[in-house]
Design an enzyme around this catalytic site. Structure first.
Site, PDB file in Angstrom:
ATOM      1  N   LYS A  24      37.398  16.685  57.298  1.00 27.11           N
ATOM      2  CA  LYS A  24      36.033  17.119  57.577  1.00 27.11           C
ATOM      3  C   LYS A  24      35.095  16.479  56.576  1.00 27.11           C
ATOM      4  O   LYS A  24      35.499  16.011  55.507  1.00 27.11           O
ATOM      5  CB  LYS A  24      35.902  18.647  57.517  1.00 27.11           C
ATOM      6  CG  LYS A  24      36.285  19.286  56.187  1.00 27.11           C
ATOM      7  CD  LYS A  24      35.126  19.474  55.232  1.00 27.11           C
ATOM      8  CE  LYS A  24      35.585  20.164  53.946  1.00 27.11           C
ATOM      9  NZ  LYS A  24      34.848  19.758  52.783  1.00 27.11           N
ATOM     10  N   PRO A  48      42.777  10.983  52.077  1.00 27.50           N
ATOM     11  CA  PRO A  48      42.980  10.792  50.639  1.00 27.50           C
ATOM     12  C   PRO A  48      42.769  12.082  49.850  1.00 27.50           C
ATOM     13  O   PRO A  48      41.822  12.832  50.107  1.00 27.50           O
ATOM     14  CB  PRO A  48      41.944   9.731  50.256  1.00 27.50           C
ATOM     15  CG  PRO A  48      41.008   9.616  51.393  1.00 27.50           C
ATOM     16  CD  PRO A  48      41.668  10.198  52.601  1.00 27.50           C
ATOM     17  N   GLY A 108      37.247  15.322  48.800  1.00 24.55           N
ATOM     18  CA  GLY A 108      36.318  16.298  49.354  1.00 24.55           C
ATOM     19  C   GLY A 108      36.362  16.373  50.866  1.00 24.55           C
ATOM     20  O   GLY A 108      35.454  16.920  51.496  1.00 24.55           O
ATOM     21  N   LEU A 109      37.426  15.843  51.464  1.00 25.35           N
ATOM     22  CA  LEU A 109      37.571  15.814  52.921  1.00 25.35           C
ATOM     23  C   LEU A 109      38.424  16.961  53.452  1.00 25.35           C
ATOM     24  O   LEU A 109      38.637  17.069  54.651  1.00 25.35           O
ATOM     25  CB  LEU A 109      38.162  14.468  53.363  1.00 25.35           C
ATOM     26  CG  LEU A 109      37.334  13.235  53.007  1.00 25.35           C
ATOM     27  CD1 LEU A 109      38.120  11.957  53.268  1.00 25.35           C
ATOM     28  CD2 LEU A 109      36.024  13.228  53.774  1.00 25.35           C
ATOM     29  N   GLY A 110      38.921  17.815  52.557  1.00 24.09           N
ATOM     30  CA  GLY A 110      39.684  18.991  52.966  1.00 24.09           C
ATOM     31  C   GLY A 110      41.123  18.727  53.331  1.00 24.09           C
ATOM     32  O   GLY A 110      41.712  19.487  54.105  1.00 24.09           O
ATOM     33  N   GLY A 111      41.732  17.690  52.785  1.00 21.01           N
ATOM     34  CA  GLY A 111      43.109  17.347  53.139  1.00 21.01           C
ATOM     35  C   GLY A 111      44.106  18.472  52.928  1.00 21.01           C
ATOM     36  O   GLY A 111      44.929  18.763  53.797  1.00 21.01           O
ATOM     37  N   GLY A 112      44.048  19.134  51.784  1.00 21.70           N
ATOM     38  CA  GLY A 112      44.966  20.240  51.521  1.00 21.70           C
ATOM     39  C   GLY A 112      44.687  21.437  52.404  1.00 21.70           C
ATOM     40  O   GLY A 112      45.612  22.071  52.923  1.00 21.70           O
ATOM     41  N   SER A 113      43.416  21.740  52.608  1.00 20.49           N
ATOM     42  CA  SER A 113      43.045  22.902  53.429  1.00 20.49           C
ATOM     43  C   SER A 113      43.397  22.700  54.898  1.00 20.49           C
ATOM     44  O   SER A 113      43.869  23.627  55.559  1.00 20.49           O
ATOM     45  CB  SER A 113      41.551  23.189  53.291  1.00 20.49           C
ATOM     46  OG  SER A 113      41.239  23.599  51.987  1.00 20.49           O
ATOM     47  N   ASP A 147      37.721  26.987  52.986  1.00 17.99           N
ATOM     48  CA  ASP A 147      37.485  26.211  54.203  1.00 17.99           C
ATOM     49  C   ASP A 147      38.681  26.183  55.156  1.00 17.99           C
ATOM     50  O   ASP A 147      38.609  25.586  56.225  1.00 17.99           O
ATOM     51  CB  ASP A 147      37.005  24.797  53.886  1.00 17.99           C
ATOM     52  CG  ASP A 147      37.953  24.019  52.983  1.00 17.99           C
ATOM     53  OD1 ASP A 147      38.973  24.585  52.536  1.00 17.99           O
ATOM     54  OD2 ASP A 147      37.669  22.846  52.723  1.00 17.99           O
TER      55      ASP A 147
END
Length: 173
Positions: free
Chosen positions: A9, A92, A96-101, A134
């Site tokens: 995101k 990556p 701040g793209l929410g990869g873990g979430s 998020d």
């Protein structure tokens, strides 16, 4: 075996309103999913949770959000079976793209389905909000305005189409 794509995101805007007594911040943001995905695979295991992935920058241990999400589903139903999770990272870390979430959201949904745990939408959203502010957005999967810590969602139109250039420098946030 279940396979899932977990979308990244971007925040089209972010307003940090105030610091809360619990240490979080009240925000208002416009979440927009983008077509950059991690690929996850979920398989039944004899017991416990194992997580592995192809990005050496990500810890694939008990602190990983996928591990924690799977554990929440297993513990909520006192499941005797376990789960093995494999993640092919394309989002990556630290961007701040929410990869873990997004991986945590996909894990909650995937493990619930894999083990036929029977958790409903509201239960899954509550578990998701325990993992990250998020995570509920990623479970929703639609453009939304996020308020509170980001977990209070209002679906909106978002960007209908087009191109977005995402650049990730060698700096993590």
């Amino acid at each position: 075996m279940i396979k899932a794509l977990a979308a990244a995101k971007i925040n089209l805007y972010l307003d940090v309103i105030r610091r809360r007594e619990d240490g979080y911040h009240d925000i208002e943001t416009l979440y927009q999913p983008v077509s950059l995905f991690d690929e996850l695979t979920f398989e039944i295991a004899s017991r416990g949770v194992s997580v592995e992935g192809d990005d050496p920058a990500v810890p694939w241990n008990e602190e990983n959000l996928c591990h924690r999400a799977a554990r929440l589903v297993l513990d909520s139903r006192s499941a005797s079976a376990g789960v093995r999770i494999t993640c092919r990272k394309r989002i990556p870390a630290g961007a701040g793209l929410g990869g873990g979430s997004t991986d945590a959201a996909a894990t909650l949904l995937g493990v619930n389905r894999l083990l036929d745990a029977g958790l409903g939408r509201e239960e899954l959203l509550e578990l998701g909000s325990r993992l990250g502010s998020d995570v509920p957005f990623f479970m929703n999967g639609k453009p939304a305005i996020g308020r509170g810590r980001g977990e209070i969602l209002e679906n909106v139109e978002g960007i209908p189409g087009g191109w977005i250039l995402i650049v990730k420098p060698h700096l993590s946030i």
